[in-house]
Scaffold this motif. Sequence first.
Motif, PDB file in Angstrom:
ATOM      1  N   VAL A 111      -8.647 -15.443  -6.731  1.00  0.00           N
ATOM      2  CA  VAL A 111      -9.485 -15.012  -7.916  1.00  0.00           C
ATOM      3  C   VAL A 111     -10.525 -14.011  -7.543  1.00  0.00           C
ATOM      4  N   SER A 112     -10.839 -13.803  -6.315  1.00  0.00           N
ATOM      5  CA  SER A 112     -11.825 -12.805  -5.838  1.00  0.00           C
ATOM      6  C   SER A 112     -11.185 -11.500  -5.657  1.00  0.00           C
ATOM      7  N   SER A 113      -9.763 -11.487  -5.355  1.00  0.00           N
ATOM      8  CA  SER A 113      -9.019 -10.110  -5.166  1.00  0.00           C
ATOM      9  C   SER A 113      -8.927  -9.578  -6.746  1.00  0.00           C
ATOM     10  N   GLU A 141      -0.421  -8.677  -3.855  1.00  0.00           N
ATOM     11  CA  GLU A 141       0.222  -9.647  -4.624  1.00  0.00           C
ATOM     12  C   GLU A 141       0.039  -9.890  -5.977  1.00  0.00           C
ATOM     13  N   ILE A 142      -1.259  -9.704  -6.358  1.00  0.00           N
ATOM     14  CA  ILE A 142      -1.579  -9.797  -7.773  1.00  0.00           C
ATOM     15  C   ILE A 142      -0.981  -8.563  -8.662  1.00  0.00           C
ATOM     16  N   LEU A 143      -0.912  -7.273  -7.962  1.00  0.00           N
ATOM     17  CA  LEU A 143      -0.264  -6.396  -8.816  1.00  0.00           C
ATOM     18  C   LEU A 143       1.182  -6.328  -8.828  1.00  0.00           C
ATOM     19  N   LEU A 144       1.684  -6.911  -7.789  1.00  0.00           N
ATOM     20  CA  LEU A 144       3.189  -7.101  -7.955  1.00  0.00           C
ATOM     21  C   LEU A 144       3.532  -8.234  -9.035  1.00  0.00           C
ATOM     22  N   ALA A 153      -2.203  -1.407   0.853  1.00  0.00           N
ATOM     23  CA  ALA A 153      -1.215  -2.062   1.714  1.00  0.00           C
ATOM     24  C   ALA A 153      -1.991  -2.978   2.852  1.00  0.00           C
ATOM     25  N   ASN A 154      -3.023  -2.914   3.421  1.00  0.00           N
ATOM     26  CA  ASN A 154      -3.617  -3.809   4.264  1.00  0.00           C
ATOM     27  C   ASN A 154      -4.482  -4.889   3.546  1.00  0.00           C
ATOM     28  N   LYS A 155      -4.251  -4.928   2.276  1.00  0.00           N
ATOM     29  CA  LYS A 155      -4.954  -5.831   1.525  1.00  0.00           C
ATOM     30  C   LYS A 155      -3.919  -6.881   0.757  1.00  0.00           C
ATOM     31  N   PRO A 156      -3.367  -7.465   1.484  1.00  0.00           N
ATOM     32  CA  PRO A 156      -1.918  -8.459   0.874  1.00  0.00           C
ATOM     33  C   PRO A 156      -2.477  -9.093  -0.497  1.00  0.00           C
TER      34      PRO A 156
END
Length: 839
Positions: free
Chosen positions: A268-270, A234-237, A227-230
């Motif tokens: 890309v890093s996330s 965003e990628i998962l959503l 939750a604290n890693k937007p």
Amino acid sequence: MESLFGDLYPQEDSKSNLFADIILPVPIPKMFTYKIPRSMAEQIGIGFRVIVQFGKKKVLTGIIGKVHQKPPAAYEAKPILDILDNHATVNPLQIRFWAWMADYYCCHIGEVMNAALPSGLKLSSESKIQLNPTYDSDTSTYPLDDREGILLQALANKGEMTYEECENVLGLKSIHGIIKSLVIKEAILVFEQLREKYAPKVESRIRLSKEYASDKKALEALFNEIANKPKQEEILLKYLQEIPVYKQPELNQKGLDKKVITEAGLSVSSLKTLIKNGVLEEYKIIISRFEEEEGNGEEIVLSDLQSKTLGEIKSQFEEKNTVLFHGITGSGKTEIYITLIKEVLAGGSQVLLLLPEIALTTHMVGRLRKVFGSSMGVYHSKYSDNERVEVWNGVLSGKISFVIGARSSIFLPFDSLGMVIVDEEHESSYKQFDPAPRFQARDAAIMLSWIHQAKTLLGSATPSFESFYNARTKKYGYLALDKRYGEAQLPEYHLADMLVDKKKNLLKLDFTRLLREKIQEALSNQEQVLIFQNRRGYAPYIACEDCGWIPECEHCDVSLTYHQFGEEMRCHYCGFKEKVPHACPACGSNKLGAVGLGTERIEESLSLLFPEARIARMDLDTTRSKYGYQQLLEEFGSGNIDILVGTQMITKGLDFDRVTVVGIMDADRILYFPDFRAGERAFQQITQVAGRAGRRDKKGAVIIQTRKPEEAIFGQVISGDYKNFYIQEMGDRQRFFYPPFVKIIKITTRHKDYKISEKAARHLHNLMGEIDVKKIMLGPEKGLVGKIKNQYIFESIAKLDKSGNAQAQFKHDLLLLLEEMQVHKDFRGVRFVVDVDPY
């Protein structure tokens, strides 16, 4: 086996006595025999690609043509180095076709193989040298001389070097002795760096790991955790938006193209972090380079006349293997082709549809793809090596059963060909001029069909005289379709006399008043116009108005064509170009003017005459890019172009509803070309380009600009009197011994020295005159273009009797003569080119 580098090949078991005759891509008149190592004996067969050593340094890709137990008598057979595939890349029917082509077109089977295989299926090789990792100069028992030490130091600095680089380092022309010495001293390793050009297209994909894809609670817990890693959230959503894993679980298995995430601008890093933590899985799949599209099986509704014609074609095929389909422009030949193709495919056989130009291929692909989907392949020279390999493998595997393509598509690995359709069979672009094999794709397609026991349909609105002659002499079946499809009407022809307009001062920028009026009328009605001029560039040449100086190519006997775009003059034979001078180099005058008409100049003239019109040009200069044809045709088809100026590319099979005016700029230039086919080609080109006008319910207008409107051929074109035109021309052909009454072979001699080229041509001509067959020999004469790329050209023509074995005997003896000429001390640097059916 002893080689340059000593015993580099392991000795084979004496019981291993299998040999293979291998086709190599070299212009040598035989296959080469190699030994099949015992370890490969079970894996190898006819049509397999193998790597072999050829000569002292080369490594080549070859195709196995024959497997046997007879060792070569003249040399010790080298072993095959490696097998490239676990299946045959070429089938026996192809090898049989290659052998026929080599025999008929007087070339070597290796040259046919070189033309047939896509570059991506051939290996490139280069001998390289590197330091032996185990070599230590301090402990070695072998002393080094100075040159060996220099070479080892260079290798230590560079890592690896080619033969040529080693020669440059040492300043020697040959380093074989030094290399052999260093191999013996175990100081270096020699290897062949082989690189296969074809690489499948790989796509990186991601999917949700099973832990989260099958457990909603685990996924909810994951979202709470990040939750604290937007950026990760965003990628998962984004993934779940594209792949609804709980509604359609099967979609997660297919995953998502990684580009969807990266091209959406997400981190890309996330993404890498999610993959590293096992939330997402990354994997790769091989995908097709072509859009996957399912055919819709569209039902083609034939008119009564088309249905009757289709029935006649089938009836003719019961008696003849080849049928000539003489259908006027706009008669609906394509619908008949589609129906026939469907029926053959339904019977389990393959189909090849040959088209003469890439422009025409582009135009038809969209329509045919909708019908046949991914079972259809497209094959032509604008495709990349990888794309062509993919079509080749698609035919080989059976995934592709129908191919539409240009002349090179006859080489594809068909194994159950049921029908070949040659559309616009009269087209000169079916002829391959350089390099060998110099084949005629229409004729080769007929032989390909015969080998496969298939049928051939030749389609044209203006058949070649050879095909029409074969139909009239009952060698081919024949049927005609002389009405346009639906309500389409034939165009109305107008002859515009350029000399009359010039005298009356009505000729403006090379456009007659009639043509200008018709163009303006079409533009006012929001209709489209095609302008045909079979010469690209701005003008054929520029000239000095004071002294008559004309710029010529430095390497060829031709004037340079002026291209206004780029302000340069180009040679269309060798590619030489130079800037336009500001003043005449001969007299210093600044009165340099363009002479004649090219498509570029016509485009400029039209923009001056019709400034409101949207004008485009279609020629070799504007369609060099891969999709150049397609983009221009799409623009024209969508109505974004009002006037399209083009070379013969625009004459073939294009069907646009809104084209109502066709202008032919210089009909005389086509008619008076120095070629016995000039009349035939003029009739064909004028009729073909005229057929682009008025394709629906609107009657089109064709304006032929000429200085000689009284010429009989114009009347015959206007009345569509092909038959009488044919009869008239054939009388002349028979009287003066031209095809189809004789077989023509042209022998060209080339050398950088004029006298040597001429001497070789005369010597060969005299020897050919002694060949004991019924023939007429002409020449040798200086070529129509006497010098190309600094090579002086002389030509001899042999007209051979078509009965008996005159052709086979002449070709056989000619090849023997050429072998003698190649080793003659006076002619070793001379190049001889044999062209069968050259015109």
